[in-house]
Design a protein around this motif. Sequence first.
Motif, PDB file in Angstrom:
ATOM      1  N   PHE A  37       0.816  -1.263  -0.062  1.00 29.02           N
ATOM      2  CA  PHE A  37      -0.003  -0.106  -0.054  1.00 29.02           C
ATOM      3  C   PHE A  37       0.829   1.207   0.015  1.00 29.02           C
ATOM      4  N   ARG A  38       0.430   2.268  -0.615  1.00 28.68           N
ATOM      5  CA  ARG A  38       0.937   3.422  -0.728  1.00 28.68           C
ATOM      6  C   ARG A  38       0.281   4.633   0.226  1.00 28.68           C
ATOM      7  N   GLN A  39       1.373   5.333   0.611  1.00 27.31           N
ATOM      8  CA  GLN A  39       0.370   6.502   1.273  1.00 27.31           C
ATOM      9  C   GLN A  39       1.511   7.856   1.033  1.00 27.31           C
ATOM     10  N   VAL A  40       1.103   8.999   0.909  1.00 25.86           N
ATOM     11  CA  VAL A  40       1.613  10.262   0.811  1.00 25.86           C
ATOM     12  C   VAL A  40       0.959  11.244   1.981  1.00 25.86           C
ATOM     13  N   SER A 109      -9.211  -1.631   0.021  1.00 26.94           N
ATOM     14  CA  SER A 109      -9.584  -0.553   0.335  1.00 26.94           C
ATOM     15  C   SER A 109      -8.653   0.267   1.113  1.00 26.94           C
ATOM     16  N   GLY A 110      -7.622  -0.402   1.462  1.00 26.06           N
ATOM     17  CA  GLY A 110      -6.388   0.401   2.193  1.00 26.06           C
ATOM     18  C   GLY A 110      -6.530   0.898   3.506  1.00 26.06           C
ATOM     19  N   ASP A 111      -7.770   0.252   4.198  1.00 23.37           N
ATOM     20  CA  ASP A 111      -8.082   0.983   5.464  1.00 23.37           C
ATOM     21  C   ASP A 111      -7.053  -0.021   6.240  1.00 23.37           C
ATOM     22  N   TYR A 112      -6.690   0.871   7.361  1.00 19.89           N
ATOM     23  CA  TYR A 112      -5.704   0.103   8.340  1.00 19.89           C
ATOM     24  C   TYR A 112      -6.315  -0.930   8.731  1.00 19.89           C
ATOM     25  N   TYR A 113      -7.600  -0.947   9.420  1.00 15.17           N
ATOM     26  CA  TYR A 113      -8.267  -2.253  10.222  1.00 15.17           C
ATOM     27  C   TYR A 113      -8.558  -3.277   9.082  1.00 15.17           C
ATOM     28  N   ALA A 114      -8.579  -3.104   8.062  1.00 13.11           N
ATOM     29  CA  ALA A 114      -8.571  -4.193   7.044  1.00 13.11           C
ATOM     30  C   ALA A 114      -7.428  -5.341   7.162  1.00 13.11           C
ATOM     31  N   MET A 115      -6.285  -4.885   7.776  1.00 14.82           N
ATOM     32  CA  MET A 115      -5.270  -5.734   7.741  1.00 14.82           C
ATOM     33  C   MET A 115      -4.923  -6.093   9.307  1.00 14.82           C
TER      34      MET A 115
END
Length: 128
Positions: A37-40, A109-115
């Motif tokens: 996953f990528r975050q800026v 979804s990239g949601d933190y709580y999905a992983m």
Amino acid sequence: QVQLAESGGGSVHAGGSLKLSCVVSGLAFAEYCLGWFRQVPGMERELGAIAGIDSDSITYADSVKGRFTISKDNSRNTLFLEMNDLTPADSGMYYCAADRRCSMQQMASGDYYAMDYWGKGTGVIVAS
């Protein structure tokens, strides 16, 4: 203790390539779905690519299809992301993550709580 350790980030010019690695310890690697996953800064974390338990279940973000390849080596407990033809829009912090539930839709979804677990990230800067 579960650890996900990313490496391989760096600075490249547009059109260049990088290969990210994520060494996973403390869990049954082959039983987890894995993703990049990528975050800026100031933006939500977003999908790069995710891989299911078997090699056939792979999902890429539209923006990276044809340029990025996700793969894993179960014998080395390592997840890879090969990134080619990089553009400045690919810049950001890249995170490796693992999830036992393997809901591909939730993971995408990239949601933190999905992983279940996240690494600390490795930075990628692509200069124009």
